[in-house]
Structures are given as structure tokens and as C-alpha cells.
Design an enzyme around this catalytic site. Structure first.
Site, PDB file in Angstrom:
ATOM      1  N   CYS A 138      22.223 -41.392  -2.065  1.00  0.00           N
ATOM      2  CA  CYS A 138      21.255 -42.476  -1.849  1.00  0.00           C
ATOM      3  C   CYS A 138      20.431 -42.231  -0.585  1.00  0.00           C
ATOM      4  O   CYS A 138      19.274 -42.651  -0.500  1.00  0.00           O
ATOM      5  CB  CYS A 138      21.962 -43.820  -1.772  1.00  0.00           C
ATOM      6  N   HIS A 441      25.333 -47.783   2.090  1.00  0.00           N
ATOM      7  CA  HIS A 441      24.388 -47.445   1.022  1.00  0.00           C
ATOM      8  C   HIS A 441      22.957 -47.558   1.546  1.00  0.00           C
ATOM      9  O   HIS A 441      22.661 -48.415   2.376  1.00  0.00           O
ATOM     10  CB  HIS A 441      24.606 -48.399  -0.150  1.00  0.00           C
TER      11      HIS A 441
END
EC number: 3.4.19.12
Length: 490
Positions: A138, A441
Site C-alpha cells: 500500500c 496502512h
């Protein structure tokens, strides 16, 4: 064992599936548990077969040997590894087909289709394309989506001629992640170009940037493996390597020549970093003046430092304010961070300045001025810092403007700049969700043709300015506002 669906690896000896070493490490433990105690130094062929040393990533189909501690590219004489790959692909395709039918029925009955947008009364397709997560990638996806929305930078790469790096028997064959092949047949510029071309094509399915990730592994050893990485560190490595590769000859044509032929990037707008100018330095390159004054004799030292981004501290007095609506204490703004970066400061005992007049290290003050602003101003908020043995995150909310960021007061010679040349409008924001740099994330917000999108790996959704403004920004990309027609004549 742990019921995790992240980073699954299948053992090519017994077909059992376990999680990777960056989840809970059960695949590695499976290999260690299968080890046979050696009574002598000679290993029989039978013992070799039962050691469970080789496994395959179920997502990228890369093959890894725990004994060699490396990825492997060769196959058996019967091509058994390739047969496993094809079998896994067939399983994935059949699962995808049935899932697609199920989702199609849901979408037909749903009134809120995220891929459709009403513009002036008519319904149009959402043209943004997501990026598949290849296993904690990510950090890369958020940076790629942000860069893809910087039009001048993105268009340059998309307009480059395509280069076929492989020919003959290897042409058209899928490349698998490996560290065993040579570096002579990879190009970061080419894979970056292909990835940018795949985005904003209106594809309903997410694009898999595995070929680009393969090249990243080749030329940036820091990013090998599937652990979470720092998005800012990746961005710097990516831009630096693109810059270096663009300086060299490629497919018989020097990229510097292509750059010089681009009328939009004139010589006056270039900032040279490590050699010749490229589109990287022409877009992101600025110049800082570093001013140091000796507090003993008053000697002043000045030097100019080129930069591609500015890393800003979040002032310590704001570090406890975590949300926008929290009442205690004043709100931290981007201007506070910029002021902290450019204000005069006294260097501490560990940073004593070697004064050429005093002939020894002395106490001194330091101040930064911006000598030249870039076309795209990239601001990195330093949210991660070391304390004793841990790298902690500063979770403070920092208020930032979506348009009209005025950089004039930080310029060395503001009187020489035009009225519009110091104003910047936000084009993209990278956000880190979570508490640590090695976990959490990354997602990104970016503006495209007047609309804001939220990029969360393969999922892309429309959003609004209010939502963007509430984000706890980690990296901000501001684009220089173009001068109004006729402004240069004035």
C-alpha cells in the site's frame, strides 16, 4: 494455523498453506519443523525431498527457497513449478468469475454504484483505476496514485515511446519476482510508464503493478520482501532512480534530449541534482539557501542545496492535539510547520559549526530560505521519530489549505516573484493509518479534473473536500497555480 488470509505461501513438497514471515511466519516455521537432524555431513536424495524448503507465493506466484534464503527462477525438468502456477491461476480465475457474477447481481439492484457518477444530470462512469496490493505494498500504491494525478509529470512519462526490453523466447512471458536474474533487462522508467498508462483507463478491475514491483526489488534492495515500508522513503528512492535512469541513454535516445525538446519545461525552470536535469528535477526541484552564523565572531556561511521535497517537523507544543475538533490548545497548521522549518534556530552542542575564521567548532545559528520554488511542492510531515529504542508516530492533526498556499514569505527574494507564482493548490495527500512505521496502512486522496478521489489499493471511491481536509496528512503535493492571462505583461 492462525487463520490469516494475508501473504499465503504454499509448500511445494506437501501443498500445505501457511502465512509469510511478515505476518506470523508459519511458512518458515513449517520449513524449520520439517528439518531432519543430520548425523553426518552427507545428505541423501531422500532427505532432500522431505525437507520442505521450497514454497510459492499464492498471490504473485514467486518461488522461494528457505535453505538458500532467496527467490529462485529455475524449474524442474518436467516444468512442475510452472504447472503449479497455472493451477493456482485457474483457481483464482474460477473464483474471480463466480465472485464477479455475484457482485454483478448486487450492483444491478444497488442504487449507489460507486463506479457511476452524476454530472449535470447525466450518469458517467468513474474512470479511476485501483492498484492491487501485492502484500503490504500500500505504501507504493499510495505514492503511484498521487504521482499519477500530477498532470505535467504524469503526461511526460505517458508520452514516452514504448520500449520492448525482452525479445525472442522471453517476449510476452510473465515475469515473476526474483532476485536471481541480472539487472541488464529491467527499466524503472518503462515499468513506471506502463503503470501510469494503466491508470485512468476506466477499467473496472484493479491493475496489478507486479512488473514495476519486480523492478523495484531489482534496483532498490531496501524494498525487497513483503513487510510494510515508509511511503516517503519509497517516494524519494523512486524519484532519485527515475532521475538517474532518465539521464542515461535509453533505446538509443537520451532522455535528456527528449526533455530539452519539451517546450513546457524550459531551461529556466530546471533544478540540477546529481548531474543533468530531468523531468524529475524540472517538476519537483527547488533550491534552499542554508545560512549559518558563528555566534562568537559573527562570520556568515551560505550554501545552496537543491531539494525534491521538504521534510517538516510538527512543533512539539502541538504533539498532544490529535483530532481537528479537540478543544485543548491551539490548532497546528501547515504554516506552523513551515515556520518551524525556516525560523532562525541555535544549533545544539552536537551540531557545532566549524568556523573558518575562529579555526574551531563554535556555537552558531542556522536559517533556511527558499531560493527557488518548484513547480510541484512536496511537503513531508515528520510523523515518525526515534525515542530510545522505538520509532513512534506523532498522530497530531495538522490543518492544511486545499488551495491558495502562499509561499512568498519563505522566499529569499520575494520581491522578484510575480503575484501568482508563489500560490499553490493541493493535488494529492498520502495518509498513514495506524501507530507504527512498520505497520498500519497507506491510502491517498487526489484531485482529478475537479473531483476528489480516495485511493485505497484496489478500491477507488469519490469523496469531497471536507473529507480530504480532515485527513491526517503524511505527504502533501501542491501544484503551482498558473499565472492569470496577461499577468506577465503587468
Amino acid at each position: 494455523v492462525c487463520r490469516s488470509n494475508k501473504s499465503p505461501w504454499v509448500c511445494l513438497t506437501c501443498s500445505s498453506v501457511h502465512c509469510g514471515r511478515y505476518v506470523n511466519g508459519h511458512a518458515k516455521k513449517h520449513y524449520e519443523d520439517a528439518q531432519i537432524p543430520m548425523t553426518n555431513h552427507k545428505k541423501t536424495e531422500k532427505q532432500e525431498k522431505v525437507q520442505h524448503t521450497v514454497c510459492m507465493d499464492c498471490s504473485s506466484y514467486s518461488t522461494y527457497c528457505y535453505r538458500c534464503d532467496d527467490f529462485v527462477v529455475n524449474d524442474t525438468k518436467l516444468g512442475l513449478v510452472q504447472k503449479v502456477r497455472e493451477h493456482l491461476q485457474n483457481l483464482e480465475n474460477s473464483a474471480f468469475t463466480s465472485d464477479r457474477h455475484r457482485k454483478r447481481k448486487l450492483l444491478e439492484n444497488s442504487s449507489l454504484n460507486s463506479k457511476l457518477l452524476k454530472v449535470n444530470g447525466s450518469t458517467t462512469a468513474l474512470c479511476a483505476t485501483g492498484l492491487r496490493n501485492l502484500g503490504n505494498t500500500c505504501f507504493m500504491n499510495a505514492i503511484l496514485q498521487s504521482l499519477s494525478n500530477i498532470q505535467q509529470f504524469c503526461c511526460y512519462f505517458k508520452e514516452l515511446p514504448a520500449v520492448e526490453l525482452r525479445n525472442g523466447k522471453t517476449a510476452g512471458r510473465r515475469t515473476y519476482h526474483t532476485r536471481s536474474q541480472g539487472d541488464n533487462n529491467v527499466s524503472l522508467v518503462e515499468e513506471f510508464r506502463k503503470t501510469l498508462c494503466a491508470l485512468w483507463q476506466g477499467s473496472q478491475t484493479a491493475f496489478s503493478p507486479e512488473s514495476l514491483f519486480y523492478v523495484v526489488w531489482k534496483i532498490m534492495p531496501n524494498f525487497r520482501g513483503y513487510q510494510q515500508q515508509d511511503a516517503h522513503e519509497f517516494m524519494r528512492y523512486l524519484l532519485d532512480h527515475l532521475h538517474l535512469e532518465l539521464q542515461g541513454g535509453f533505446n538509443g535516445v537520451s532522455r535528456s534530449v527528449i526533455l530539452q525538446e519539451n517546450s513546457n519545461l524550459s531551461a529556466s525552470n530546471k533544478c540540477c541534482i546529481n548531474g543533468a536535469s530531468t523531468v524529475v528535477t524540472a517538476i519537483f526541484g527547488g533550491i534552499l539557501q542554508n545560512e549559518v552564523n558563528c555566534l562568537i565572531c559573527g562570520t556568515e556561511s551560505r550554501k545552496f542545496d537543491p531539494f525534491l521535497d521538504l521534510s517538516l517537523d510538527i512543533p512539539s507544543q502541538f504533539r498532544n492535539k490529535r483530532t481537528k475538533n479537540q478543544e485543548s490548545g491551539p490548532m497546528c497548521t501547515l504554516r506552523d510547520c513551515l515556520r518551524s522549518f525556516t525560523d532562525l534556530e541555535e544549533l545544539d552542542e552536537t551540531e557545532l559549526y566549524m568556523c573558518h575564521k575562529c579555526k574551531k567548532k563554535q556555537k552558531s545559528t542556522k536559517k533556511f530560505w527558499i531560493q527557488k520554488l518548484p513547480k510541484v511542492l512536496c511537503l513531508h510531515l515528520k510523523r515518525f521519530h526515534w525515542t530510545a529504542y522505538l520509532r513512534n508516530k506523532v498522530d497530531t492533526y495538522v490543518e492544511f489549505p486545499l488551495r491558495g498556499l502562499d509561499m512568498k514569505c519563505y522566499l529569499l527574494e520575494p520581491e522578484n516573484s510575480g503575484p501568482e507564482s508563489c500560490l499553490y493548490d493541493l493535488v494529492a495527500v498520502v495518509v498513514h493509518h495506524g501507530s507504527g512505521v512498520g505497520s498500519g496502512h497507506y491510502t491517498a486522496y487526489a484531485a482529478h479534473e475537479g473531483r476528489w478521489f480516495h485511493f485505497n489499493d484496489s478500491t477507488v471511491t469519490l469523496t469531497d473536500e471536507e473529507t480530504v481536509g480532515k485527513a491526517k496528512a503524511y505527504i502533501l503535493f501542491y501544484v503551482e497555480r498558473p499565472p492569470k492571462p496577461g499577468a506577465e505583461k503587468l
